[in-house]
Design an enzyme around this catalytic site. Structure first.
Site, PDB file in Angstrom:
ATOM      1  N   GLY A  46       0.877  -1.133   0.003  1.00 56.04           N
ATOM      2  CA  GLY A  46      -0.068  -0.239   0.036  1.00 56.04           C
ATOM      3  C   GLY A  46       0.720   1.293   0.200  1.00 56.04           C
ATOM      4  O   GLY A  46       1.870   1.297   0.797  1.00 56.04           O
ATOM      5  N   ARG A  89      10.007  -1.233  -4.176  1.00 54.48           N
ATOM      6  CA  ARG A  89       8.977  -1.295  -5.257  1.00 54.48           C
ATOM      7  C   ARG A  89       9.077   0.285  -6.203  1.00 54.48           C
ATOM      8  O   ARG A  89       9.336   1.290  -5.377  1.00 54.48           O
ATOM      9  CB  ARG A  89       7.741  -1.423  -4.506  1.00 54.48           C
ATOM     10  CG  ARG A  89       7.677  -2.625  -3.901  1.00 54.48           C
ATOM     11  CD  ARG A  89       6.235  -3.018  -3.442  1.00 54.48           C
ATOM     12  NE  ARG A  89       5.338  -3.322  -4.493  1.00 54.48           N
ATOM     13  CZ  ARG A  89       4.189  -3.559  -4.146  1.00 54.48           C
ATOM     14  NH1 ARG A  89       3.429  -3.223  -3.087  1.00 54.48           N
ATOM     15  NH2 ARG A  89       3.223  -3.842  -5.376  1.00 54.48           N
ATOM     16  N   GLN A 198      -5.960  -8.498  -2.839  1.00 59.62           N
ATOM     17  CA  GLN A 198      -6.110  -7.393  -1.768  1.00 59.62           C
ATOM     18  C   GLN A 198      -7.485  -7.305  -1.408  1.00 59.62           C
ATOM     19  O   GLN A 198      -7.769  -7.088  -0.291  1.00 59.62           O
ATOM     20  CB  GLN A 198      -5.300  -6.370  -2.246  1.00 59.62           C
ATOM     21  CG  GLN A 198      -3.812  -6.534  -2.270  1.00 59.62           C
ATOM     22  CD  GLN A 198      -3.481  -6.475  -3.732  1.00 59.62           C
ATOM     23  OE1 GLN A 198      -4.108  -7.169  -4.337  1.00 59.62           O
ATOM     24  NE2 GLN A 198      -2.137  -5.976  -4.051  1.00 59.62           N
ATOM     25  N   ASP A 239      -1.423   4.965  -6.330  1.00 62.56           N
ATOM     26  CA  ASP A 239      -0.040   4.651  -5.825  1.00 62.56           C
ATOM     27  C   ASP A 239       0.769   6.083  -6.347  1.00 62.56           C
ATOM     28  O   ASP A 239       1.903   6.215  -6.063  1.00 62.56           O
ATOM     29  CB  ASP A 239       0.415   3.320  -6.694  1.00 62.56           C
ATOM     30  CG  ASP A 239      -0.020   2.261  -5.575  1.00 62.56           C
ATOM     31  OD1 ASP A 239      -1.436   2.017  -6.149  1.00 62.56           O
ATOM     32  OD2 ASP A 239       0.464   1.871  -4.863  1.00 62.56           O
ATOM     33  N   LYS A 250      -3.795  -0.103  -8.572  1.00 63.81           N
ATOM     34  CA  LYS A 250      -3.503  -1.694  -8.743  1.00 63.81           C
ATOM     35  C   LYS A 250      -4.192  -1.908 -10.102  1.00 63.81           C
ATOM     36  O   LYS A 250      -5.384  -1.566 -10.538  1.00 63.81           O
ATOM     37  CB  LYS A 250      -4.592  -2.251  -7.831  1.00 63.81           C
ATOM     38  CG  LYS A 250      -4.326  -3.754  -7.698  1.00 63.81           C
ATOM     39  CD  LYS A 250      -3.097  -4.248  -7.763  1.00 63.81           C
ATOM     40  CE  LYS A 250      -2.063  -3.809  -6.920  1.00 63.81           C
ATOM     41  NZ  LYS A 250      -0.642  -4.003  -7.107  1.00 63.81           N
TER      42      LYS A 250
HETATM   43  C1  LIG Z   1      -3.732   3.764  -0.046  1.00 69.17           C
HETATM   44  S1  LIG Z   1      -2.854   3.110  -1.510  1.00 69.17           S
HETATM   45  C2  LIG Z   1      -3.024   1.636  -1.670  1.00 69.17           C
HETATM   46  C3  LIG Z   1      -2.823   0.949  -3.158  1.00 69.17           C
HETATM   47  O1  LIG Z   1      -1.549   0.247  -2.998  1.00 69.17           O
HETATM   48  C4  LIG Z   1      -2.047  -1.116  -3.502  1.00 69.17           C
HETATM   49  O2  LIG Z   1      -0.966  -1.663  -4.163  1.00 69.17           O
HETATM   50  P1  LIG Z   1      -0.281  -2.956  -3.536  1.00 69.17           P
HETATM   51  O3  LIG Z   1      -1.309  -3.346  -2.654  1.00 69.17           O
HETATM   52  O4  LIG Z   1       0.506  -3.551  -4.610  1.00 69.17           O
HETATM   53  O5  LIG Z   1       0.924  -2.010  -2.618  1.00 69.17           O
HETATM   54  C5  LIG Z   1      -3.114  -0.827  -4.473  1.00 69.17           C
HETATM   55  O6  LIG Z   1      -2.614  -0.080  -5.817  1.00 69.17           O
HETATM   56  C6  LIG Z   1      -3.835   0.340  -3.714  1.00 69.17           C
HETATM   57  O7  LIG Z   1      -4.932   1.190  -4.469  1.00 69.17           O
END
Ligand SMILES: CSC[C@H]1O[C@H](OP(=O)(O)O)[C@H](O)[C@@H]1O
Length: 353
Positions: A46, A89, A198, A239, A250
């Protein structure tokens, strides 16, 4: 309150999000490398949560030096640590902002600055970044709640932009929490969000724990729901957001945006100002992380594809600004034309309250 992490006595405790929702396992990490690996393997994930975890990693990193040391003795390791965290990342810009804040802090030290002073300053910075993000999420929730227009509405969300993706409360889920608290949520449709799930594993876990009415759906069900006119609003996280409003989120967000656009469902992005990358003119410049093929070939311990199936596994996509109805930030809601609204915000003139 659901939390992804807590920092105590120079140890970062991370809730292992790979194990949720089946088991709640906390990892106690006392060194930078283990936290870097936790970010890479998505123990913690996140955009804002990644920035906070990196900040605490740096606060821990400097603890290992003797009191007699000075900043000059730590500086070579500091540079290596910044580089290591920056490699974890590539897409979430909050990580870069957190590292930049520490680099700015480092510029205030001299070579002879006592390490005890450096330790305290770095720990204070990590704690303040964490506290700021938590306050920001609550502000995003307050501003976003108005999007319900006083009605009980159905909302669809993708991935997890909740307490587990931030310092707490969440961005997209922060808006949903605030709407629910005001009695404005009839149901939340939760995209499972293949391949890492997720939505199924994390967003459903958060909503279940707090008694917020939801239905878990496969990603491919969203369009059918909209065709039945059952979705009033879409709200997702982000992101990285370019200056023209193009938004990386995502994988699957762009597809959802197209469906919303076709069916006349407003889609808003909830994100702190720290997710806007004003160095980028448009979304094609946003680096998109590609993750291991096994994330697609396997679900948990079960292989669901040929072991050597060729895979394309981008972890994010970019939604062009014209598909978005606005951004919910801690300063208010930005509405189209989004490039102009972002420019106004960056000039400190604020947003719609
Ligand atoms: C509050 S931003 C969360 C954002 O991050 C997630 O990606 P990941 O789980 O790969 O870190 C996803 O894009 C969410 O929208």
């Amino acid at each position: 309150m659901i939390a992804a992490m807590r920092y105590e006595n120079h140890v970062l405790h991370l809730l292992d999000q790979r194990q949720l929702p089946v088991v709640e396992t906390w990892l106690a990490l006392n060194n930078l490398e283990s936290i870097a690996q936790a970010i890479e393997t998505m123990v913690v994930r996140g955009a804002p949560a990644i920035g906070c975890a990196a900040a605490f990693a740096l606060a821990i990193d400097v603890q290992g030096f003797a009191d007699a040391d000075s900043f000059g003795g730590y500086l070579p390791q500091f540079h290596r640590s910044i580089q290591r965290l920056g490699q974890t990342r590539p897409t979430a810009v909050n990580l870069r902002y957190a590292l930049a804040a520490f680099e700015d802090l480092a510029k205030t030290f001299e070579s002879k600055t006592p390490i005890k002073e450096v330790r305290l300053a770095m720990e204070d910075l990590a704690n303040s970044l964490f506290a700021d993000d938590l306050a920001t999420c609550h502000a995003i929730g307050r501003h976003g709640a108005a999007l319900a227009l006083g009605q009980r509405i159905s909302v669809i969300t993708h991935c997890n932009a909740g307490a587990l993706a931030t310092a707490g409360y969440g961005t997209a889920l922060g808006v949903i929490r605030a709407m629910h608290a005001a009695g404005h949520i009839s149901v939340v449709y939760v995209d499972e969000t293949r391949p890492y799930l997720q939505g199924a594993r994390l967003t459903a876990y958060e909503l279940e724990k707090e008694g917020i009415p939801y239905q878990l759906i496969t990603d491919s069900t969203a369009a059918y729901l909209m065709q039945q006119n059952r979705v009033d609003l879409a709200i997702v996280g982000a992101d990285r957001i370019a200056r023209n409003g193009d938004t990386a989120n995502k994988i699957g967000t762009y597809g959802l945006a197209i469906q919303c656009h076709y069916h006349g469902v407003p889609m808003f992005v909830a994100a702190p100002w720290s997710t806007f990358d004003l160095d980028l003119e448009h979304g094609t410049q946003i680096p998109i992380e590609e993750r291991h093929p096994d994330e697609v070939r396997w679900i948990g311990k079960e292989r669901v594809a040929p072991a050597s199936a060729p895979v394309y596994n981008p972890s994010f996509d970019v939604t062009p600004a014209p598909f978005l109805s606005g951004f919910v930030t801690e300063h208010g809601v930005l509405r189209p034309p989004l490039k102009a609204a972002i420019a106004t915000m960056s000039n400190g003139k604020g947003a719609e309250r």
